[in-house]
Write a protein that holds these residues in place. Structure first.
Motif, mmCIF file in Angstrom:
data_model
loop_
_atom_site.group_PDB
_atom_site.id
_atom_site.type_symbol
_atom_site.label_atom_id
_atom_site.label_comp_id
_atom_site.label_asym_id
_atom_site.label_seq_id
_atom_site.Cartn_x
_atom_site.Cartn_y
_atom_site.Cartn_z
ATOM 1 N N SER A 88 0.976 -1.006 -0.287
ATOM 2 C CA SER A 88 -0.087 -0.369 -0.070
ATOM 3 C C SER A 88 1.077 1.448 -0.001
ATOM 4 C CB SER A 88 -0.950 -0.153 1.568
ATOM 5 O OG SER A 88 -0.032 0.098 2.739
ATOM 6 N N ILE A 90 3.263 4.416 -0.708
ATOM 7 C CA ILE A 90 3.485 5.664 -1.862
ATOM 8 C C ILE A 90 5.003 5.246 -1.865
ATOM 9 C CG2 ILE A 90 3.562 8.334 -2.510
ATOM 10 C CD1 ILE A 90 0.799 8.308 0.149
ATOM 11 N N GLU A 121 -4.131 -1.383 -6.795
ATOM 12 C CA GLU A 121 -3.341 -0.595 -5.515
ATOM 13 C C GLU A 121 -2.227 -0.212 -5.607
ATOM 14 O OE1 GLU A 121 -3.275 -3.901 -3.487
ATOM 15 O OE2 GLU A 121 -4.778 -3.819 -4.709
ATOM 16 N N ALA A 125 -0.978 3.251 -7.894
ATOM 17 C CA ALA A 125 -0.232 4.400 -7.003
ATOM 18 C C ALA A 125 1.469 4.824 -8.475
ATOM 19 C CB ALA A 125 0.280 3.368 -5.462
ATOM 20 N N LYS A 128 0.179 6.803 -10.841
ATOM 21 C CA LYS A 128 0.029 8.434 -10.224
ATOM 22 C C LYS A 128 1.528 9.079 -9.507
ATOM 23 C CE LYS A 128 -2.376 10.880 -6.257
ATOM 24 N NZ LYS A 128 -3.791 10.559 -4.782
#
Length: 209
Positions: A88, A90, A121, A125, A128
């Motif tokens: 999860s 960043i 996910e 990430a 992004k």
């Protein structure tokens, strides 16, 4: 199949095409950065900075980095927490030098897409953080599960339908010769293999996504 030693060489082989589709991991950025970033965040979470280098050393040696280092520190019961942090995160990653500019140039007269495998996910990430802007992104796991990962052709068929481009007028650019090009070759796409000598697949199949 065409081969390039530098991802920026792709532009030499696409003049007659209408669409260029890229893989993500180890094609547009170094996945080693992602792995290292995940280890760093796990080490920070447990307040043991030395764990980052320890996991990296195990990873490079081909071992189960997270499992081995957690066990060494008496934290194996926290494995689910560690995996959640890794998956999860960043991530601290960046595109290979010149890739952003290359994509911008290609987009001036061609459509550009990305087809990538992996946990949605995590892949979203990455996209992004990297700030990639293309016409269409397909994360194959979002099509219905891991069975749609390459070499399954569904992602490629969907991409060409969405972009409204014939297979013969498109190419796929990837780093993993064992799986990236099976489907696009059968579908009649041009294939460009980025022989990434610093890529994960030079270390073997060791990714903990």
């Amino acid at each position: 199949m065409l081969k390039v030693e530098n991802i920026l060489e792709v532009e030499k082989y696409i003049n007659d095409l209408e669409a260029v589709i890229f893989d993500l991991d180890d094609t547009l950025y170094s996945e080693k950065q992602y792995v290292r970033s995940g280890y760093r965040k796990i080490a920070d979470y447990f307040g043991r900075p030395e764990m980052e280098d320890e996991m990296w050393d195990v990873f490079e040696a081909g071992g189960k980095a997270i499992d081995n280092v957690l066990e060494k520190h008496g934290l194996i019961s926290k494995k689910s927490e560690a995996l959640h942090i890794y998956r999860s995160q960043i991530p601290d990653i960046e595109l290979y030098q010149g890739v952003s500019e290359m994509i911008a140039r290609i987009k001036k007269n061609k459509k550009v897409g990305i087809i990538t495998d992996g946990r949605p996910e995590g892949q979203r990430a990455k996209l992004k953080v990297l700030g990639i802007e293309v016409d269409k992104v397909i994360v194959t796991d979002e099509l219905g599960g891991i069975e749609f990962r390459k070499p399954n052709p569904r992602g490629f068929r969907l991409m060409m339908k969405e972009l409204d481009v014939d297979f013969s007028k498109a190419c796929y650019v990837g780093d993993n010769r064992s799986k990236d090009f099976i489907a696009p070759q059968k579908l009649g796409m041009r294939c460009i293999w980025f022989r990434n000598r610093d890529g994960i697949y030079n270390l073997g199949e060791r990714k903990q996504r």
